[in-house]
Scaffold this motif. Structure first.
Motif, PDB file in Angstrom:
ATOM      1  N   PHE A  60       6.087 -11.977  -0.480  1.00  0.00           N
ATOM      2  CA  PHE A  60       6.012 -10.700  -1.198  1.00  0.00           C
ATOM      3  C   PHE A  60       6.376  -9.508  -0.311  1.00  0.00           C
ATOM      4  O   PHE A  60       6.317  -8.365  -0.765  1.00  0.00           O
ATOM      5  N   ALA A  61       6.751  -9.758   0.940  1.00  0.00           N
ATOM      6  CA  ALA A  61       7.019  -8.677   1.889  1.00  0.00           C
ATOM      7  C   ALA A  61       8.200  -7.833   1.419  1.00  0.00           C
ATOM      8  O   ALA A  61       9.083  -8.293   0.702  1.00  0.00           O
ATOM      9  N   GLY A  62       8.219  -6.557   1.861  1.00  0.00           N
ATOM     10  CA  GLY A  62       9.339  -5.691   1.541  1.00  0.00           C
ATOM     11  C   GLY A  62       9.239  -4.992   0.204  1.00  0.00           C
ATOM     12  O   GLY A  62      10.166  -4.276  -0.188  1.00  0.00           O
ATOM     13  N   ASN A  63       8.139  -5.192  -0.518  1.00  0.00           N
ATOM     14  CA  ASN A  63       7.865  -4.442  -1.751  1.00  0.00           C
ATOM     15  C   ASN A  63       6.767  -3.430  -1.424  1.00  0.00           C
ATOM     16  O   ASN A  63       5.571  -3.765  -1.477  1.00  0.00           O
ATOM     17  N   ILE A  64       7.151  -2.200  -1.090  1.00  0.00           N
ATOM     18  CA  ILE A  64       6.192  -1.267  -0.481  1.00  0.00           C
ATOM     19  C   ILE A  64       5.058  -0.867  -1.425  1.00  0.00           C
ATOM     20  O   ILE A  64       4.007  -0.415  -0.975  1.00  0.00           O
ATOM     21  N   ASN A  65       5.266  -1.034  -2.714  1.00  0.00           N
ATOM     22  CA  ASN A  65       4.227  -0.647  -3.678  1.00  0.00           C
ATOM     23  C   ASN A  65       3.482  -1.848  -4.247  1.00  0.00           C
ATOM     24  O   ASN A  65       2.773  -1.719  -5.245  1.00  0.00           O
ATOM     25  N   LEU A  66       3.651  -2.998  -3.629  1.00  0.00           N
ATOM     26  CA  LEU A  66       2.960  -4.205  -4.073  1.00  0.00           C
ATOM     27  C   LEU A  66       1.709  -4.394  -3.224  1.00  0.00           C
ATOM     28  O   LEU A  66       1.732  -4.184  -2.002  1.00  0.00           O
ATOM     29  N   CYS A  67       0.608  -4.799  -3.832  1.00  0.00           N
ATOM     30  CA  CYS A  67      -0.651  -4.923  -3.101  1.00  0.00           C
ATOM     31  C   CYS A  67      -1.483  -6.057  -3.691  1.00  0.00           C
ATOM     32  O   CYS A  67      -1.137  -6.633  -4.713  1.00  0.00           O
ATOM     33  N   GLY A  68      -2.562  -6.372  -3.018  1.00  0.00           N
ATOM     34  CA  GLY A  68      -3.435  -7.458  -3.457  1.00  0.00           C
ATOM     35  C   GLY A  68      -3.147  -8.734  -2.715  1.00  0.00           C
ATOM     36  O   GLY A  68      -2.054  -8.924  -2.173  1.00  0.00           O
ATOM     37  N   LYS A  69      -4.107  -9.617  -2.685  1.00  0.00           N
ATOM     38  CA  LYS A  69      -4.017 -10.863  -1.943  1.00  0.00           C
ATOM     39  C   LYS A  69      -2.727 -11.613  -2.289  1.00  0.00           C
ATOM     40  O   LYS A  69      -2.394 -11.724  -3.475  1.00  0.00           O
ATOM     41  N   PRO A  70      -1.933 -12.055  -1.239  1.00  0.00           N
ATOM     42  CA  PRO A  70      -2.234 -12.102   0.196  1.00  0.00           C
ATOM     43  C   PRO A  70      -1.852 -10.834   0.959  1.00  0.00           C
ATOM     44  O   PRO A  70      -1.959 -10.810   2.182  1.00  0.00           O
ATOM     45  N   LEU A  71      -1.350  -9.787   0.290  1.00  0.00           N
ATOM     46  CA  LEU A  71      -1.066  -8.509   0.928  1.00  0.00           C
ATOM     47  C   LEU A  71      -2.368  -7.703   1.031  1.00  0.00           C
ATOM     48  O   LEU A  71      -3.396  -8.106   0.488  1.00  0.00           O
ATOM     49  N   PRO A  72      -2.329  -6.570   1.718  1.00  0.00           N
ATOM     50  CA  PRO A  72      -3.541  -5.735   1.799  1.00  0.00           C
ATOM     51  C   PRO A  72      -4.048  -5.362   0.407  1.00  0.00           C
ATOM     52  O   PRO A  72      -3.270  -5.246  -0.551  1.00  0.00           O
ATOM     53  N   PRO A  73      -5.340  -5.155   0.271  1.00  0.00           N
ATOM     54  CA  PRO A  73      -5.914  -4.853  -1.053  1.00  0.00           C
ATOM     55  C   PRO A  73      -5.401  -3.528  -1.597  1.00  0.00           C
ATOM     56  O   PRO A  73      -4.984  -2.641  -0.860  1.00  0.00           O
ATOM     57  N   CYS A  74      -5.415  -3.435  -2.903  1.00  0.00           N
ATOM     58  CA  CYS A  74      -4.937  -2.223  -3.560  1.00  0.00           C
ATOM     59  C   CYS A  74      -5.936  -1.080  -3.336  1.00  0.00           C
ATOM     60  O   CYS A  74      -7.151  -1.282  -3.317  1.00  0.00           O
ATOM     61  N   ASN A  75      -5.391   0.117  -3.177  1.00  0.00           N
ATOM     62  CA  ASN A  75      -6.213   1.310  -2.966  1.00  0.00           C
ATOM     63  C   ASN A  75      -6.476   1.986  -4.306  1.00  0.00           C
ATOM     64  O   ASN A  75      -5.560   2.506  -4.938  1.00  0.00           O
ATOM     65  N   ASN A  76      -7.736   2.001  -4.755  1.00  0.00           N
ATOM     66  CA  ASN A  76      -8.081   2.567  -6.056  1.00  0.00           C
ATOM     67  C   ASN A  76      -8.691   3.969  -5.938  1.00  0.00           C
ATOM     68  O   ASN A  76      -9.403   4.431  -6.819  1.00  0.00           O
ATOM     69  N   ALA A  77      -8.412   4.633  -4.781  1.00  0.00           N
ATOM     70  CA  ALA A  77      -9.014   5.954  -4.565  1.00  0.00           C
ATOM     71  C   ALA A  77      -8.548   6.973  -5.593  1.00  0.00           C
ATOM     72  O   ALA A  77      -9.217   7.972  -5.841  1.00  0.00           O
ATOM     73  N   ARG A  93      -1.962 -17.649  -3.963  1.00  0.00           N
ATOM     74  CA  ARG A  93      -2.011 -18.795  -3.046  1.00  0.00           C
ATOM     75  C   ARG A  93      -0.797 -18.862  -2.129  1.00  0.00           C
ATOM     76  O   ARG A  93      -0.786 -19.613  -1.143  1.00  0.00           O
ATOM     77  N   PHE A  94       0.244 -18.089  -2.407  1.00  0.00           N
ATOM     78  CA  PHE A  94       1.461 -18.128  -1.609  1.00  0.00           C
ATOM     79  C   PHE A  94       1.350 -17.165  -0.423  1.00  0.00           C
ATOM     80  O   PHE A  94       0.561 -16.217  -0.449  1.00  0.00           O
ATOM     81  N   PRO A  95       2.137 -17.396   0.650  1.00  0.00           N
ATOM     82  CA  PRO A  95       2.008 -16.570   1.859  1.00  0.00           C
ATOM     83  C   PRO A  95       2.481 -15.140   1.641  1.00  0.00           C
ATOM     84  O   PRO A  95       3.249 -14.843   0.714  1.00  0.00           O
ATOM     85  N   ALA A  96       2.044 -14.249   2.533  1.00  0.00           N
ATOM     86  CA  ALA A  96       2.417 -12.844   2.436  1.00  0.00           C
ATOM     87  C   ALA A  96       3.920 -12.634   2.556  1.00  0.00           C
ATOM     88  O   ALA A  96       4.476 -11.689   1.993  1.00  0.00           O
ATOM     89  N   SER A  97       4.599 -13.514   3.313  1.00  0.00           N
ATOM     90  CA  SER A  97       6.053 -13.381   3.498  1.00  0.00           C
ATOM     91  C   SER A  97       6.796 -13.482   2.176  1.00  0.00           C
ATOM     92  O   SER A  97       7.909 -12.963   2.050  1.00  0.00           O
TER      93      SER A  97
END
Length: 665
Positions: free
Chosen positions: A214-231, A208-212
């Motif tokens: 969590f910014a600056g953690n290059i390996n962090l993903c998922g809402k509100p950041l871009p979704p995680c890549n499970n490829a 529920r918190f803004p993307a700002s």
């Protein structure tokens, strides 16, 4: 006789207890603090006299009985070194601990777990290292924890959930790594873990918190950041049996991806053409109806366009109320006027919402001939039409170069509108606090023009003159002084105009308290809901503090919990750290420290808690005019960012003064 003796003995014992409570000294706390200050290097201004009471020391606050230390605030005190054990950890009654902006190193002591009553812990902007302190996880009453801008590392423990009353968690700009634990406190209203080395998916409890945050953690993903890549983890598929032939016929019947896209695009085009055909039919039908009806459209039909279109469809319905249809009242202009439009022109104007305040919503309305005005739609007006018109008649006669003139009004059963001039440069609030999220992340200047000292002084003085005119010439209490009601006509001219004045009498019911408004209100107004000339002076004093500090007068913008802007300034000034009060933008200019301190003294006089001790507004204007002004050749201050140029790009004067870092009023 025995009864008398017993009574006397009892009274004597009670007196001894009271004297002991008044004169008691927290000796254990005192010794702990002396051990701390003797071990840690500190600034020369921190002189704790061991022969004096610990409750009188700089940065130390005791409880009402002086029996224990409850607050320890030493921000920016030049503290260098490791926090020694068995010192601060012995202050068992501590509620607030602030050691921010120092040079503290090493780990946070384990005996901090003894501070079980601690509500706020501020250790940001130091060089602390080690993992997230396990001792902090035991402080179940902690409401605000700020460990940002340190060298802390390791993973964040799930034990953070032990802090059941936590409202603010600030851990940005450290070296925390590993996955982010699920933090489930419902009390949590702000979190910032940006610029660390965290990885994995953000827990749903924090999405529920803004993307700002969590910014600056290059390996962090998922809402509100871009979704995680499970490829990298594809679902397992069964290998085909050698005895089975590939299902070629079944596959051949499936549509290709290109065919599916073509079908979808074609369907969308067909749907769009159908909608366009329907709109053309409706438009043609309306034209035919207009030709058949010679009567002009009533104001409510016009209102369905224009101002009502600003915002959402719900605001459209609100502004096209039946009252305008039924009563057909007209706009009432004041004096000869400079405008010639009528109500129908106003309602037909294109408009946009400027803002929603405590008394109503303001719209910027651009009429068909190009005239731009501001329309304020009042809410919850509870006076009669006669009382409304009487009040507006008084306000409409006010004519001053520092007061926004009221041009017209409209009154009906369900709608009350005020019309005034449009100020293109907006409000002082927007000028001071725009891009507040960017400011919080450390780059306040982004998308924002710096407001230098001379412009702030001109704004303050012209606003003071406007309020003084309301008090003296018009006998009108403003009642709602705040930075969003101080307007500027253009960006190059710093003359300010006072708006939204004298409207309190239109609302007999007390308005719902708002944290943005209550920060300006005098203490007596919060209790009585009655505004006076003296309460205006208090609000103006808060406005001056806002100009000096760059801080909004609500709790969220201040460094510590449970303190308003005047009390925060008083606490800092009392501890002789005046330079910490002023806006960092002002500290880049030379030769202004004396004036800043003078204006600070005027502001502190205005925000006195006793109304009779506050000066009158005309006295405030006189004190500001008598301030010793030392102007440069171009009227602006020299910026220390570029010693070869002044603020306006001109060569600065040769005179310079020492840095105002240690100025005390």
């Amino acid at each position: 006789m025995s009864v008398f003796t017993f009574s006397f003995s009892y009274a004597f014992l009670v007196t001894l207890v009271v004297i002991h409570r008044i004169t008691s000294e927290p000796t254990e706390d005192k010794q702990a603090l002396l051990s701390f200050i003797s071990t840690v290097r500190h600034a020369s201004r921190i002189q704790w006299n061991s022969s004096a009471s610990v409750c009188s020391w700089i940065g130390v606050t005791c409880d009402s009985t002086n029996s224990s230390v409850t607050y320890l605030r030493l921000p920016g005190a030049g503290l260098v070194g490791i926090i020694p054990p068995n010192t601060i950890g012995k202050l068992s009654q501590l509620r607030v601990l602030s050691l921010r902006s120092n040079g503290l190193t090493g780990e946070i002591p384990s005996d901090f777990s003894n501070l079980t009553l601690l509500r706020s812990l501020y250790l940001q902007n130091n060089r602390l290292s080690g993992e997230f302190p396990a001792s902090v996880s035991d402080l179940t009453r902690l409401a605000r924890l700020d460990l940002s801008n340190n060298n802390l590392s390791g993973s964040l423990p799930f034990s953070i959930n032990n802090l059941i009353q936590l409202a603010g968690l600030l851990l940005q700009n450290n070296d925390f790594s590993g996955e982010l634990p699920s933090i489930n406190q419902e009390s949590l209203v702000s979190i910032n873990i940006s610029n660390n080395k965290l990885n994995g998916s953000i827990p749903s409890s924090l999405s529920r918190f803004p993307a700002s945050a969590f910014a600056g953690n290059i390996n962090l993903c998922g809402k509100p950041l871009p979704p995680c890549n499970n490829a990298f983890f594809p679902p397992p598929s069964p290998a085909p049996s050698a005895l089975e032939s590939p299902p070629l016929q079944k596959s051949s019947k499936k549509l290709s991806k290109g065919a599916i896209i073509a079908i979808a695009v074609g369907s969308a085009l067909i749907l769009a053409l159908l909608l366009l055909f329907l709109l053309l039919c409706l438009r043609r039908k309306r034209k035919q109806q207009r030709k058949q009806s010679p009567k002009p459209a009533p104001p409510s039909a016009a209102a369905s366009r224009g101002i009502a279109e600003a915002g959402t469809s719900s605001s459209k319905d609100e502004l096209t109320g039946a009252s305008i249809d039924g009563e057909r009242n007209k706009l009432v202009f004041f004096g000869s006027g400079i405008y010639t439009f009528d109500l129908e022109d106003l309602l037909r104007a294109s408009a946009e919402v400027l803002g929603k305040g405590s008394v109503g919503t303001s719209y910027k309305a651009v009429l068909e001939e190009g005239t731009t005005v501001v329309v304020k739609r009042l809410k919850d007006v509870s006076v009669t039409k006669k009382e409304f018109e009487t009040t507006l008649e008084v306000l409409g006669k006010i004519n001053n170069e520092n007061v926004v003139p009221l041009r017209a009004f409209y009154y009906s059963k369900d709608e009350k509108l005020l019309v005034s001039d449009f100020m293109a440069a907006g409000s002082l609030s927007a000028l001071l606090h725009v891009s507040s999220i960017v400011c919080y992340l450390g780059s306040r200047g982004s998308g924002r023009t710096s407001l230098d000292w001379d412009h702030r002084m001109r704004i303050a003085l012209s606003a003071a003159k406007g309020v003084a005119h309301l008090h003296l010439a018009s006998n009108v209490v403003h009642g709602n002084i705040k930075s969003s009601n101080i307007l500027l006509r253009d960006a190059t001219n710093a003359d300010a105009f006072v708006s939204d004045y004298g409207l309190n009498t239109l609302f007999t019911k007390p308005s719902t308290p708002n944290h943005r408004v209550s920060g300006y209100r005098a203490p007596e107004v919060l209790e009585t809901r009655k505004v006076t000339f003296k309460s205006d002076v208090y609000s103006f004093g808060v406005l001056l503090l806002e100009l000096l500090t760059g801080k909004s007068p609500n709790h969220a913008s201040l460094g510590e919990e449970g303190i308003d802007l005047p009390r925060w300034v008083q606490s800092v000034v009392r501890e002789e750290w005046t330079a910490e009060v002023f806006d960092a933008e002002l500290m880049t200019y030379n030769n202004i420290e004396e004036e800043m301190v003078q204006l600070l003294q005027i502001a502190m006089a205005c925000v006195s808690t006793v109304p009779d001790q506050r000066p009158a507004m005309q006295e405030v204007v006189k004190m500001m005019e008598e301030m010793n002004r030392v102007e440069t050749d171009d009227g602006l201050r020299q910026s220390s960012d570029d010693p070869s140029k002044g603020s306006g790009g001109h060569t600065p004067p040769t005179e310079t003064r020492s840095s105002p870092r240690n100025v005390t009023p």
